[in-house]
Design a protein around this motif. Structure first.
Motif, PDB file in Angstrom:
ATOM      1  N   THR A 139       0.855  -1.286   0.121  1.00 20.78           N
ATOM      2  CA  THR A 139      -0.041  -0.142  -0.118  1.00 20.78           C
ATOM      3  C   THR A 139       0.967   1.297  -0.108  1.00 20.78           C
ATOM      4  O   THR A 139       0.590   2.221  -0.673  1.00 20.78           O
ATOM      5  CB  THR A 139      -0.915   0.064   1.165  1.00 20.78           C
ATOM      6  OG1 THR A 139      -1.755  -1.189   1.119  1.00 20.78           O
ATOM      7  CG2 THR A 139      -1.808   1.239   1.189  1.00 20.78           C
ATOM      8  N   GLY A 140       1.769   1.192   0.800  1.00 19.12           N
ATOM      9  CA  GLY A 140       2.949   2.369   0.774  1.00 19.12           C
ATOM     10  C   GLY A 140       3.412   2.571  -0.336  1.00 19.12           C
ATOM     11  O   GLY A 140       3.632   3.562  -0.973  1.00 19.12           O
ATOM     12  N   ILE A 141       3.782   1.387  -1.154  1.00 14.99           N
ATOM     13  CA  ILE A 141       4.560   1.777  -2.544  1.00 14.99           C
ATOM     14  C   ILE A 141       3.673   2.381  -3.524  1.00 14.99           C
ATOM     15  O   ILE A 141       3.977   2.928  -4.262  1.00 14.99           O
ATOM     16  CB  ILE A 141       5.069   0.261  -3.067  1.00 14.99           C
ATOM     17  CG1 ILE A 141       6.205  -0.320  -2.126  1.00 14.99           C
ATOM     18  CG2 ILE A 141       5.491   0.300  -4.359  1.00 14.99           C
ATOM     19  CD1 ILE A 141       6.493  -1.844  -2.201  1.00 14.99           C
ATOM     20  N   SER A 142       2.389   1.836  -3.441  1.00 10.15           N
ATOM     21  CA  SER A 142       1.425   2.178  -4.500  1.00 10.15           C
ATOM     22  C   SER A 142       1.080   3.827  -4.218  1.00 10.15           C
ATOM     23  O   SER A 142       0.624   4.458  -5.295  1.00 10.15           O
ATOM     24  CB  SER A 142      -0.073   1.584  -4.247  1.00 10.15           C
ATOM     25  OG  SER A 142      -0.730   2.158  -2.820  1.00 10.15           O
ATOM     26  N   ALA A 143       1.399   4.450  -3.084  1.00 10.92           N
ATOM     27  CA  ALA A 143       1.419   5.858  -3.067  1.00 10.92           C
ATOM     28  C   ALA A 143       2.484   6.683  -3.588  1.00 10.92           C
ATOM     29  O   ALA A 143       2.526   8.023  -3.359  1.00 10.92           O
ATOM     30  CB  ALA A 143       1.125   6.330  -1.308  1.00 10.92           C
ATOM     31  N   ILE A 144       3.563   5.814  -3.948  1.00 12.53           N
ATOM     32  CA  ILE A 144       4.544   6.646  -4.553  1.00 12.53           C
ATOM     33  C   ILE A 144       4.735   7.076  -5.984  1.00 12.53           C
ATOM     34  O   ILE A 144       4.323   6.007  -6.814  1.00 12.53           O
ATOM     35  CB  ILE A 144       6.002   5.679  -4.072  1.00 12.53           C
ATOM     36  CG1 ILE A 144       6.461   5.632  -2.545  1.00 12.53           C
ATOM     37  CG2 ILE A 144       7.307   6.406  -4.833  1.00 12.53           C
ATOM     38  CD1 ILE A 144       7.427   4.633  -2.547  1.00 12.53           C
ATOM     39  N   ARG A 145       4.761   8.298  -6.130  1.00  7.15           N
ATOM     40  CA  ARG A 145       4.600   8.859  -7.321  1.00  7.15           C
ATOM     41  C   ARG A 145       5.569  10.271  -7.517  1.00  7.15           C
ATOM     42  O   ARG A 145       5.671  10.919  -6.348  1.00  7.15           O
ATOM     43  CB  ARG A 145       3.278   8.855  -8.152  1.00  7.15           C
ATOM     44  CG  ARG A 145       2.320   9.622  -7.378  1.00  7.15           C
ATOM     45  CD  ARG A 145       1.169   9.727  -8.030  1.00  7.15           C
ATOM     46  NE  ARG A 145       0.438   8.461  -7.994  1.00  7.15           N
ATOM     47  CZ  ARG A 145      -0.097   7.786  -7.052  1.00  7.15           C
ATOM     48  NH1 ARG A 145      -0.280   8.452  -5.838  1.00  7.15           N
ATOM     49  NH2 ARG A 145      -0.637   6.687  -6.829  1.00  7.15           N
ATOM     50  N   PRO A 146       5.787  10.859  -8.439  1.00  4.33           N
ATOM     51  CA  PRO A 146       6.569  12.169  -8.628  1.00  4.33           C
ATOM     52  C   PRO A 146       5.324  13.050  -8.071  1.00  4.33           C
ATOM     53  O   PRO A 146       4.373  13.063  -8.652  1.00  4.33           O
ATOM     54  CB  PRO A 146       6.793  12.550 -10.065  1.00  4.33           C
ATOM     55  CG  PRO A 146       7.236  10.953 -10.406  1.00  4.33           C
ATOM     56  CD  PRO A 146       6.220  10.168  -9.904  1.00  4.33           C
ATOM     57  N   GLY A 147       5.656  13.951  -7.336  1.00  3.24           N
ATOM     58  CA  GLY A 147       4.684  15.076  -6.671  1.00  3.24           C
ATOM     59  C   GLY A 147       4.053  14.596  -5.590  1.00  3.24           C
ATOM     60  O   GLY A 147       3.478  15.637  -4.876  1.00  3.24           O
ATOM     61  N   ALA A 148       3.993  13.441  -5.184  1.00  2.93           N
ATOM     62  CA  ALA A 148       3.182  13.020  -3.995  1.00  2.93           C
ATOM     63  C   ALA A 148       4.257  13.407  -2.844  1.00  2.93           C
ATOM     64  O   ALA A 148       5.374  13.705  -2.940  1.00  2.93           O
ATOM     65  CB  ALA A 148       3.113  11.330  -4.019  1.00  2.93           C
ATOM     66  N   ARG A 149       3.550  13.595  -1.689  1.00  2.67           N
ATOM     67  CA  ARG A 149       4.101  13.954  -0.495  1.00  2.67           C
ATOM     68  C   ARG A 149       4.312  12.921   0.402  1.00  2.67           C
ATOM     69  O   ARG A 149       3.867  11.612   0.120  1.00  2.67           O
ATOM     70  CB  ARG A 149       3.374  14.706   0.370  1.00  2.67           C
ATOM     71  CG  ARG A 149       2.762  16.195  -0.408  1.00  2.67           C
ATOM     72  CD  ARG A 149       3.781  17.153  -0.470  1.00  2.67           C
ATOM     73  NE  ARG A 149       3.456  18.527  -0.824  1.00  2.67           N
ATOM     74  CZ  ARG A 149       4.370  19.643  -0.814  1.00  2.67           C
ATOM     75  NH1 ARG A 149       5.557  19.470  -0.221  1.00  2.67           N
ATOM     76  NH2 ARG A 149       3.688  20.717  -1.155  1.00  2.67           N
ATOM     77  N   LEU A 150       5.535  12.885   1.110  1.00  2.00           N
ATOM     78  CA  LEU A 150       5.907  11.886   1.973  1.00  2.00           C
ATOM     79  C   LEU A 150       4.946  11.402   2.957  1.00  2.00           C
ATOM     80  O   LEU A 150       4.700  10.082   3.351  1.00  2.00           O
ATOM     81  CB  LEU A 150       7.151  12.286   2.611  1.00  2.00           C
ATOM     82  CG  LEU A 150       8.035  11.084   3.298  1.00  2.00           C
ATOM     83  CD1 LEU A 150       8.867  10.359   2.246  1.00  2.00           C
ATOM     84  CD2 LEU A 150       9.294  11.756   4.069  1.00  2.00           C
ATOM     85  N   GLY A 151       4.076  12.350   3.337  1.00  2.98           N
ATOM     86  CA  GLY A 151       3.005  12.222   4.229  1.00  2.98           C
ATOM     87  C   GLY A 151       1.879  11.148   3.574  1.00  2.98           C
ATOM     88  O   GLY A 151       1.216  10.313   4.397  1.00  2.98           O
ATOM     89  N   ASP A 152       1.919  11.007   2.316  1.00  2.00           N
ATOM     90  CA  ASP A 152       1.046  10.387   1.689  1.00  2.00           C
ATOM     91  C   ASP A 152       1.441   8.853   1.935  1.00  2.00           C
ATOM     92  O   ASP A 152       0.531   7.979   1.884  1.00  2.00           O
ATOM     93  CB  ASP A 152       0.887  10.536   0.174  1.00  2.00           C
ATOM     94  CG  ASP A 152       0.487  12.040  -0.116  1.00  2.00           C
ATOM     95  OD1 ASP A 152      -0.182  12.571   0.894  1.00  2.00           O
ATOM     96  OD2 ASP A 152       0.811  12.541  -1.311  1.00  2.00           O
ATOM     97  N   VAL A 153       2.588   8.633   1.658  1.00  2.00           N
ATOM     98  CA  VAL A 153       2.994   7.358   2.035  1.00  2.00           C
ATOM     99  C   VAL A 153       3.110   6.617   3.263  1.00  2.00           C
ATOM    100  O   VAL A 153       2.557   5.599   3.526  1.00  2.00           O
ATOM    101  CB  VAL A 153       4.774   7.147   1.238  1.00  2.00           C
ATOM    102  CG1 VAL A 153       5.437   5.772   1.642  1.00  2.00           C
ATOM    103  CG2 VAL A 153       4.915   7.719   0.046  1.00  2.00           C
TER     104      VAL A 153
END
Length: 262
Positions: A139-153
Motif C-alpha cells: 500500500t505504501g509503494i502504491s502511494a509513491i509517484r512524482p509530486g506525491a508527499r512523503l506524508g501520503d506514503v
C-alpha cells in the motif's frame, strides 16, 4: 541531505537491489529447523563478499546501538523485530524469523527485510502479522509517484496497519537510501496525507512497516541492539528499497514478479 540519484547511479542501484533480493531468497531457503543464526550470518557474508559487495551493518554504529554491529545481516526471531543480532541459536519449527539485509555495491546501497515462519504450517497469528506488514508495504509503494508527499506514503502504511488491527510504533520507520544506508528523509509508518517532502524521480526510499501482535512498546536486549516486543508477543517486518521514477515507483529489491509498481 536528501540524495537524488542520476540515471547511471539508478542502474547501479538496480544491481544492488537484485543482489539483496537474491541473497535473502537463498537465505530463506536455507533457514530450516536446526539452522544456527550464526550460520545465516556466515552465509550472508560469503555471498556478499563473492559478489564484490559489502554489508552496511558490520561497521554500523548509530547512537541508539551498542556498536559497531559487527555482523552482516540482522536475524530477529519471534518477539524480536528490529536489529536482531545473530547469536548462537538454532531455529525450531514454527519460529517466526525476520532477515534484514543492507548491502552496498558499486557505491549504492539497498535494504530489504522479509519475515517468514520456519517449517510449517504457520500459526494464524504469525501469518496475520506477516500479511499485515506485506500488505502495508504494498500500500505504501502504491502511494509513491512524482509530486506525491512523503506524508501520503506514511499515511498509506499506517492506515493499512491500523485496519489490520495493529498499533504503530513511531520510534523506527523507513528512510532515504543511496550512497549510504540511512539518509534523509525519515519515513514514519504513520503520517498525514498532503504533508512533508515532495517526491522526485531519482529518490530512493526504504519502506519498512513492522508490527507487534499486542503492543507498540519496544525493549532492548542485553546485546544493546536487538529490539523486542515489550510483552514477548510475536512480531513481523517487511521492507523494500523503492526508486521514485518519472511515472511511479520501481521496486529494486523485489523478485521478478514484484519488479515494478506504478
Amino acid at each position: 541531505m536528501i540524495e537524488i540519484l542520476t540515471p547511471a547511479e539508478l542502474a547501479r542501484a538496480r544491481d544492488t537491489g537484485a543482489l539483496v533480493a537474491d541473497t535473502l531468497r537463498t537465505l530463506r531457503g536455507r533457514s530450516t529447523a536446526g539452522t544456527n543464526l550464526l550460520d545465516i550470518d556466515r552465509w550472508a557474508r560469503e555471498m556478499i563478499v563473492d559478489a564484490g559487495a559489502t554489508s552496511c551493518y558490520v561497521d554500523y554504529a548509530p547512537s541508539f546501538g551498542r556498536g559497531p554491529f559487527g555482523h552482516h545481516i540482522c536475524t530477529a526471531v519471534n518477539d524480536a523485530v528490529l536489529h536482531g543480532m545473530p547469536h548462537d541459536y538454532r531455529l525450531a519449527d514454527g519460529d517466526l524469523l525476520t532477515l534484514d539485509l543492507a548491502v552496498s555495491l558499486g557505491g549504492i546501497a539497498a535494504d530489504s527485510a522479509i519475515s517468514f515462519v520456519v517449517g510449517g504450517p504457520a500459526a494464524p497469528e504469525s501469518s496475520a502479522l506477516i500479511r499485515a506488514t506485506e500488505d502495508a508495504l504494498a500500500t505504501g509503494i502504491s502511494a509513491i509517484r512524482p509530486g506525491a508527499r512523503l506524508g501520503d506514503v506514511s499515511h498509506a502504511i499506517g492506515s493499512a496497519l491500523a485496519e489490520a488491527g495493529y498499533s504503530v510504533n513511531t520510534e523506527f520507520g523507513g528512510h532515504g537510501i543511496g550512497s549510504t544506508m540511512h539518509q534523509e528523509p525519515h519515513v514514519p509508518n504513520i503520517g498525514r496525507p498532503g504533508r512533508g517532502y515532495r517526491l522526485r524521480p531519482g529518490l530512493l526510499l526504504a519502506l519498512e512497516p513492522w508490527v507487534m501482535a499486542d503492543t507498540s512498546r519496544l525493549v532492548t536486549d542485553a546485546d544493546g541492539w536487538t529490539l523486542r516486543s515489550a510483552t514477548g508477543c510475536r512480531t513481523a517486518h517487511s521492507e523494500h528499497t523503492i526508486a521514485v521514477t518519472e511515472d511511479g515507483a520501481e521496486i529494486l529489491t523485489g523478485t521478478s514478479r514484484e519488479g515494478g509498481a506504478s
